[in-house]
Write an enzyme that holds these catalytic residues in place. Structure first.
Site, mmCIF file in Angstrom:
data_model
loop_
_atom_site.group_PDB
_atom_site.id
_atom_site.type_symbol
_atom_site.label_atom_id
_atom_site.label_comp_id
_atom_site.label_asym_id
_atom_site.label_seq_id
_atom_site.Cartn_x
_atom_site.Cartn_y
_atom_site.Cartn_z
ATOM 1 N N ASP A 1 22.036 36.886 10.014
ATOM 2 C CA ASP A 1 21.161 37.981 10.477
ATOM 3 C C ASP A 1 21.666 38.554 11.805
ATOM 4 O O ASP A 1 21.646 39.765 12.029
ATOM 5 C CB ASP A 1 19.700 37.503 10.588
ATOM 6 N N LYS A 2 22.186 37.679 12.660
ATOM 7 C CA LYS A 2 22.708 38.153 13.950
ATOM 8 C C LYS A 2 23.973 38.999 13.753
ATOM 9 O O LYS A 2 24.182 40.005 14.426
ATOM 10 C CB LYS A 2 23.031 36.951 14.843
ATOM 11 N N LYS B 1 23.752 38.009 29.882
ATOM 12 C CA LYS B 1 24.280 39.379 29.752
ATOM 13 C C LYS B 1 23.290 40.313 29.064
ATOM 14 O O LYS B 1 23.281 41.509 29.322
ATOM 15 C CB LYS B 1 25.614 39.363 28.999
ATOM 16 N N ASP C 1 33.769 44.009 29.790
ATOM 17 C CA ASP C 1 34.406 43.042 28.878
ATOM 18 C C ASP C 1 35.225 43.740 27.791
ATOM 19 O O ASP C 1 36.331 43.303 27.466
ATOM 20 C CB ASP C 1 33.342 42.163 28.206
HETATM 21 P P1 NAP Z 1 26.970 33.564 23.126
HETATM 22 O O1 NAP Z 1 26.362 34.907 23.275
HETATM 23 O O2 NAP Z 1 26.186 32.351 23.473
HETATM 24 O O3 NAP Z 1 27.449 33.447 21.570
HETATM 25 C C1 NAP Z 1 27.937 32.224 21.068
HETATM 26 C C2 NAP Z 1 28.491 32.428 19.663
HETATM 27 O O4 NAP Z 1 29.038 31.178 19.232
HETATM 28 C C3 NAP Z 1 27.442 32.831 18.615
HETATM 29 O O5 NAP Z 1 28.036 33.670 17.671
HETATM 30 C C4 NAP Z 1 27.089 31.469 17.984
HETATM 31 O O6 NAP Z 1 26.620 31.575 16.651
HETATM 32 C C5 NAP Z 1 28.444 30.791 17.978
HETATM 33 N N1 NAP Z 1 28.330 29.345 17.907
HETATM 34 C C6 NAP Z 1 27.864 28.517 18.873
HETATM 35 N N2 NAP Z 1 27.894 27.231 18.417
HETATM 36 C C7 NAP Z 1 28.387 27.278 17.150
HETATM 37 C C8 NAP Z 1 28.652 26.290 16.161
HETATM 38 N N3 NAP Z 1 28.410 24.971 16.385
HETATM 39 N N4 NAP Z 1 29.173 26.691 14.973
HETATM 40 C C9 NAP Z 1 29.418 28.002 14.735
HETATM 41 N N5 NAP Z 1 29.181 28.994 15.635
HETATM 42 C C10 NAP Z 1 28.673 28.625 16.829
HETATM 43 O O7 NAP Z 1 28.306 33.448 23.969
HETATM 44 P P2 NAP Z 1 29.319 34.624 24.397
HETATM 45 O O8 NAP Z 1 28.862 35.250 25.648
HETATM 46 O O9 NAP Z 1 29.561 35.493 23.231
HETATM 47 O O10 NAP Z 1 30.633 33.767 24.749
HETATM 48 C C11 NAP Z 1 31.393 33.135 23.722
HETATM 49 C C12 NAP Z 1 32.647 32.518 24.327
HETATM 50 O O11 NAP Z 1 33.479 33.541 24.885
HETATM 51 C C13 NAP Z 1 32.367 31.543 25.466
HETATM 52 O O12 NAP Z 1 33.233 30.464 25.315
HETATM 53 C C14 NAP Z 1 32.713 32.326 26.712
HETATM 54 O O13 NAP Z 1 33.139 31.493 27.768
HETATM 55 C C15 NAP Z 1 33.851 33.198 26.218
HETATM 56 N N6 NAP Z 1 33.986 34.457 27.003
HETATM 57 C C16 NAP Z 1 35.188 34.692 27.615
HETATM 58 C C17 NAP Z 1 35.362 35.887 28.325
HETATM 59 C C18 NAP Z 1 36.679 36.158 28.991
HETATM 60 O O14 NAP Z 1 36.749 37.044 29.860
HETATM 61 N N7 NAP Z 1 37.739 35.469 28.613
HETATM 62 C C19 NAP Z 1 34.327 36.816 28.418
HETATM 63 C C20 NAP Z 1 33.122 36.548 27.763
HETATM 64 C C21 NAP Z 1 32.965 35.350 27.053
HETATM 65 P P3 NAP Z 1 25.040 31.818 16.330
HETATM 66 O O15 NAP Z 1 24.799 33.285 16.503
HETATM 67 O O16 NAP Z 1 24.885 31.355 14.932
HETATM 68 O O17 NAP Z 1 24.274 30.984 17.315
#
Ligand code: NAP
Length: 281
Positions: free
Chosen positions: A158-159, A69, A106
Site C-alpha cells: 500500500d505504501k 522528513k 536529496d
Molecule cells: P524510511 O522512510 O524509514 O523507509 C525505510 C524503508 O525500508 C521502507 O520502505 C521500509 O519498508 C523498508 N524496510 C525497513 N525494514 C525492512 C525489512 N525488514 N524488510 C523489508 N523492507 C524494510 O527510511 P528512509 O529515510 O527512506 O531511509 C532509508 C535508508 O536510506 C536509510 O538507511 C538511510 O540512512 C539512507 N539514506 C541515505 C541518504 C544519503 O544521503 N546517502 C539519504 C537519505 C536516506 P515498509 O514501508 O514496509 O516499512
C-alpha cells in the site's frame, strides 16, 4: 564560536550517527565562515517545539533526517517545488522574519552523484527497493532526470502504491510498476540497469541483512547503488560486486545533497572535496 556565530542544526532521533556536522563544519572552517552546525536530537513528541526553538534561538536553518522528513511538513510556512512534490523536507531555512521554508536536496543530490559517475539516467531502466522518505526522493529525481521506466518494490505494498501515485502526479510521461518486495519480484525485475536500495536493510545495526537473495544474480554492466554508506560496503553491495556489477554507496549522494543545502543557507558554493574528505576521515 562567539556572539556572532550563525547556527545550523540537524533534527533527527537519534542523530549521533550523522556525518553531516563534520562535513559542514569542515567547510565553515575551510572558508573562514563564522558558522557552526550542531546535532539536535529531538524526541518524537517535541518536534513542533523544536522548530519554534530554531526560530527563537536565531538558527539560520537545519537539516532533517530519519525519522522526521515527513513529520516537519505541516510546520513549514512554505515548501520548494521539490519538497512539495516529494512530500518530504531535508533542508529548512529560517528567514529573518521567522518563517520556515522547507526544501528537499536529496533528489538532486542523488542525480548529481549519478552524473558525476557518468551514469546515463535517461536510457536506464531503474529498480527502486523501498518506499520510505528516501525512495520518494529517488523516484522524483529519476523521473525529473528523464528516466521513464521505473519499478518500485516495497515490503508494504500500500505504501508503494501511495508513493508512486503521489510522485508520478508531477510528471506527464511515466511507466512505473509497483509490487511487493519479495523473492519472486526481485528475480523478475533483476535485469534493471540501475538498482537502488532505499530500504534501511543493511545499516550498521543490521549489517548482516540485505533486501536481496544470494541466489538472484546481478550482472556485469549493471549499476547497483545503496543509499547506505555505513558499513562500506554493505552486504548488498558486496554481493553485487561479486556478481560483476558496478557498485556505488550513498556517500556521494550525502555529499551532493550537503553541497546544495549549504548553498541554500549561506549563498556560498562549498568545496565538495573538503566535504568528502571530512566524512572519509
Ligand atoms: P524510511 O522512510 O524509514 O523507509 C525505510 C524503508 O525500508 C521502507 O520502505 C521500509 O519498508 C523498508 N524496510 C525497513 N525494514 C525492512 C525489512 N525488514 N524488510 C523489508 N523492507 C524494510 O527510511 P528512509 O529515510 O527512506 O531511509 C532509508 C535508508 O536510506 C536509510 O538507511 C538511510 O540512512 C539512507 N539514506 C541515505 C541518504 C544519503 O544521503 N546517502 C539519504 C537519505 C536516506 P515498509 O514501508 O514496509 O516499512
Amino acid at each position: 564560536m562567539n556572539g556572532n556565530t550563525q547556527l545550523i542544526g540537524i533534527l533527527g532521533y537519534p542523530v549521533s550517527q550523522s556525518k553531516s556536522p563534520v562535513m559542514h563544519n569542515a567547510v565553515f572552517t575551510e572558508l573562514g565562515l563564522n558558522w557552526a552546525y550542531v546535532p539536535l536530537p529531538v524526541h518524537p513528541d517535541q518536534m513542533e517545539r523544536a522548530l519554534k526553538g530554531l526560530i527563537a534561538l536565531g538558527f539560520r536553518g537545519a537539516n532533517v533526517t530519519i525519522p522526521y522528513k515527513e513529520t516537519v511538513l505541516p510546520f513549514m510556512n512554505d515548501l520548494s517545488p521539490s519538497a512539495h512534490a516529494i512530500n518530504a523536507v531535508n533542508t529548512i531555512s529560517v528567514t529573518p522574519d521567522g518563517r520556515l521554508l522547507g526544501d528537499n536536496t536529496d533528489a538532486s543530490g542523488f542525480i548529481e552523484d549519478l552524473q558525476e559517475n557518468n551514469i546515463d539516467v535517461q536510457n536506464s531502466t531503474a529498480l527502486i527497493l523501498g518506499a520510505g522518505g528516501s525512495a520518494r526522493a529517488i523516484l522524483y529525481g529519476l523521473l525529473q532526470a528523464g528516466c521513464h521506466e521505473v519499478t518500485l518494490l516495497n515490503r508494504s505494498l500500500d505504501k508503494a502504491h501511495q508513493v508512486v501515485q503521489e510522485i508520478s502526479a508531477s510528471f506527464a510521461k511515466t511507466n512505473i510498476q509497483t509490487d511487493i518486495l519479495d523473492e519472486t519480484n526481485l528475480a523478475r525485475f533483476s535485469n534493471a540497469n540501475l538498482i537502488i536500495n532505499c530500504t534501511s536493510l543493511g545499516m550498521k545495526a543490521n549489517a548482516d541483512q540485505m533486501p536481496w537473495y544470494d541466489h538472484i544474480s546481478f550482472h556485469k554492466g549493471q549499476i547497483v547503488y545503496d543509499l547506505i554508506y555505513n558499513p562500506n560496503p554493505t552486504r548488498f553491495l558486496e554481493k553485487a560486486q561479486q556478481d560483476g556489477a558496478r557498485i556505488l554507496n550513498g556517500l556521494g549522494m550525502l555529499v551532493h545533497q550537503g553541497v546544495l543545502s549549504f548553498t541554500i543557507w549561506t549563498g556560498v558554493q562549498p568545496p565538495i572535496e573538503i566535504m568528502r574528505k571530512a566524512i572519509l576521515e
